[in-house]
Design an enzyme around this catalytic site. Structure first.
Site, PDB file in Angstrom:
ATOM      1  N   ASN A 149       6.531 -56.714 -12.335  1.00  0.00           N
ATOM      2  CA  ASN A 149       6.629 -55.486 -13.136  1.00  0.00           C
ATOM      3  C   ASN A 149       7.950 -55.360 -13.893  1.00  0.00           C
ATOM      4  O   ASN A 149       8.052 -54.583 -14.824  1.00  0.00           O
ATOM      5  CB  ASN A 149       6.430 -54.254 -12.240  1.00  0.00           C
ATOM      6  N   GLN A 179       0.008 -55.088 -12.334  1.00  0.00           N
ATOM      7  CA  GLN A 179       0.411 -55.304 -13.731  1.00  0.00           C
ATOM      8  C   GLN A 179      -0.451 -56.371 -14.405  1.00  0.00           C
ATOM      9  O   GLN A 179      -0.117 -56.831 -15.506  1.00  0.00           O
ATOM     10  CB  GLN A 179       1.898 -55.697 -13.809  1.00  0.00           C
ATOM     11  N   SER A 199      -4.276 -50.303  -9.592  1.00  0.00           N
ATOM     12  CA  SER A 199      -3.905 -48.906  -9.822  1.00  0.00           C
ATOM     13  C   SER A 199      -4.493 -48.446 -11.150  1.00  0.00           C
ATOM     14  O   SER A 199      -4.490 -49.196 -12.129  1.00  0.00           O
ATOM     15  CB  SER A 199      -2.383 -48.806  -9.867  1.00  0.00           C
ATOM     16  N   HIS A 201      -3.460 -45.824 -13.110  1.00  0.00           N
ATOM     17  CA  HIS A 201      -2.600 -45.234 -14.151  1.00  0.00           C
ATOM     18  C   HIS A 201      -1.879 -46.259 -15.026  1.00  0.00           C
ATOM     19  O   HIS A 201      -1.205 -45.900 -15.985  1.00  0.00           O
ATOM     20  CB  HIS A 201      -1.638 -44.188 -13.557  1.00  0.00           C
ATOM     21  N   THR A 237     -11.255 -37.124   2.254  1.00  0.00           N
ATOM     22  CA  THR A 237     -12.225 -36.910   1.172  1.00  0.00           C
ATOM     23  C   THR A 237     -11.748 -37.634  -0.078  1.00  0.00           C
ATOM     24  O   THR A 237     -10.593 -37.516  -0.476  1.00  0.00           O
ATOM     25  CB  THR A 237     -12.348 -35.394   0.891  1.00  0.00           C
ATOM     26  N   CYS A 323      14.964 -49.137 -10.487  1.00  0.00           N
ATOM     27  CA  CYS A 323      16.018 -48.493  -9.691  1.00  0.00           C
ATOM     28  C   CYS A 323      15.405 -47.447  -8.795  1.00  0.00           C
ATOM     29  O   CYS A 323      14.432 -46.804  -9.152  1.00  0.00           O
ATOM     30  CB  CYS A 323      16.996 -47.754 -10.599  1.00  0.00           C
TER      31      CYS A 323
HETATM   32  N1  PLP Z   1       2.852 -52.715  -7.693  1.00  0.00           N
HETATM   33  C1  PLP Z   1       3.394 -52.916  -8.904  1.00  0.00           C
HETATM   34  C2  PLP Z   1       3.649 -54.301  -9.372  1.00  0.00           C
HETATM   35  C3  PLP Z   1       3.718 -51.820  -9.725  1.00  0.00           C
HETATM   36  O1  PLP Z   1       4.257 -52.028 -10.922  1.00  0.00           O
HETATM   37  C4  PLP Z   1       3.445 -50.515  -9.238  1.00  0.00           C
HETATM   38  C5  PLP Z   1       3.807 -49.319 -10.045  1.00  0.00           C
HETATM   39  O2  PLP Z   1       4.818 -49.293 -10.703  1.00  0.00           O
HETATM   40  C6  PLP Z   1       2.879 -50.361  -7.973  1.00  0.00           C
HETATM   41  C7  PLP Z   1       2.599 -51.482  -7.228  1.00  0.00           C
HETATM   42  C8  PLP Z   1       2.589 -49.002  -7.390  1.00  0.00           C
HETATM   43  O3  PLP Z   1       1.448 -48.450  -7.950  1.00  0.00           O
HETATM   44  P1  PLP Z   1       1.055 -46.898  -7.702  1.00  0.00           P
HETATM   45  O4  PLP Z   1       1.923 -46.120  -8.635  1.00  0.00           O
HETATM   46  O5  PLP Z   1      -0.396 -46.817  -8.060  1.00  0.00           O
HETATM   47  O6  PLP Z   1       1.294 -46.607  -6.273  1.00  0.00           O
END
Ligand code: PLP
Length: 375
Positions: A149, A179, A199, A201, A237, A323
């Site tokens: 990420n 990612q 994920s 979002h 739920t 960070c």
């Molecule tokens: N793993 C990676 C590589 C991510 O970039 C992120 C979010 O920044 C996550 C896990 C965490 O995802 P979530 O916000 O859905 O918990």
């Protein structure tokens, strides 16, 4: 506004917002209820589960909804260690994982597991053989992200996992594909991954919902204790409206991956040409990184200062090193980036909807930032 922070989160698509709202307005039933309203909610979840499963090339029963990838990875890692780690106490991961994976392994370590953390080589690349060599008869679990990420680096998950499985098919493999999902190919059978975290979002879906793919036959020690939801894997739920939005997010991105990737490759090329013409910019991402995450340093100026300067022009990016309350993750250092460059690292993350014009504006703003901040 120029939004170049899509690895942090994406703006929910209109159709996603509609799917969430209409579910809340029209289908508020609890999927565990036995009456029609419950059944309708269950059908909405089934539809979303099928879309995600199709994108993975997997069966719907292998997809479990969670509150996001953090929970997915916690369930995968702690759940697998809880089941398979009673006697086998070695677990393997990398030094560049997201905190959700990193902290899960730190907890296992404090509980008596031997955690092997593999680093990239001097060239910033991981050697799959390092993972295979580390996997012995005492190993129960390996977890490795697909796309980093912070830098966009692509890790050799398929090579490492297939080598490990050949050596010892009982070792359970987990991949944080947050990612990567819906951007590059994420197929559990190709990757030889027993579990995959996703994920919503990061793909124009709602926040607070994610999924964990779990291969049939893999048994996890339940972490969210409660009811029998999600086939007994996770109590609580289900967030049906968010799940409906997740399904829509996946559905609208299905089928045009090559076109989106082509656009992103073009945008990255354009961005890098501009970056390379600027002496004060160092590109930290490898040439082999995904096109939608670019890590650069504006040499000698701290990331946060640049970030806030750009914000004044409504240009949004991240500091290049994830960070937490001022503490750097250390991931860039693992990739061989010097502390000075790490302090000035910026992460630009695109979607296929970003444009060359936005890139021009970004570089103009960066130039203005330099003029002001170096005075
Ligand atoms: N793993 C990676 C590589 C991510 O970039 C992120 C979010 O920044 C996550 C896990 C965490 O995802 P979530 O916000 O859905 O918990």
């Amino acid at each position: 506004m120029i939004y170049f922070d899509n690895a942090a989160t994406t703006k929910p698509a209109d159709s996603v917002v509609k799917a969430v709202c209409s579910c809340m307005e029209e289908n508020f039933g609890n999927p565990s209820s036995l009456h029609t309203l419950g059944l309708r909610a269950q059908q909405i979840m089934d539809g979303a589960r099928k879309k995600i499963a199709d994108a993975l090339g997997a069966a719907p029963e292998t997809v479990y909804f969670t509150s996001g990838a953090t929970e997915s990875s916690n369930l995968a890692i702690r759940g697998a260690a809880g089941t398979y780690g009673r006697r086998k106490k070695r677990v393997i991961t990398t030094t560049v994982e997201h905190s959700s994976v990193k902290e899960a392994f730190a907890r296992l370590e404090s509980e008596g597991f031997e955690v092997i953390r593999i680093s990239p080589g001097e060239n910033g690349e991981f050697n799959p053989q390092d993972f295979i060599d580390a996997a012995d008869e005492n190993t129960c679990l390996v977890s490795m992200m697909l796309v980093n990420n912070e830098t966009g680096a692509v890790l050799p998950v398929k090579k490492a996992f297939s080598g490990i499985k050949r050596k010892n098919s009982e070792i359970v493999t987990h991949c944080d594909a947050v990612q990567a999902f819906m951007k590059i190919n994420v197929k559990p059978d190709d990757l030889k991954a027993d579990m995959i975290s996703m994920s919503a979002h990061k793909i124009y879906g709602p926040k607070g919902v994610g999924a964990l793919y779990v291969r049939k036959g893999i048994r996890l020690l339940k972490q969210n204790l409660g009811g029998k939801q999600e086939n007994g894997m996770r109590g609580g739920t289900e967030a049906v409206p968010l799940i409906a939005g997740f399904g829509e997010a996946v559905s609208r991105l299905s089928g045009n991956m090559p076109e989106r990737m082509e656009k992103l490759e073009e945008l990255r090329k354009y961005f890098l040409e501009k970056a390379e013409k600027t002496d004060s910019i160092q590109v930290n991402s490898a040439a082999t990184a995904v096109p939608y995450i670019i890590n650069i340093s504006l040499k000698g100026i701290r990331s946060e200062i640049v970030l806030h300067f750009l914000e004044e022009s409504e240009i949004y990016i991240s500091s290049g090193s994830a960070c937490s309350k001022g503490a750097k993750s250390g991931v860039l250092g693992e990739f061989g980036i010097s502390p000075a460059l790490e302090d000035s690292a910026l992460r630009i993350s695109f979607t296929h909807e970003n444009t060359k014009e936005e890139t021009d504006e970004f570089f103009a703003a960066l130039e203005a930032a330099e003029k002001r901040l170096r005075r």
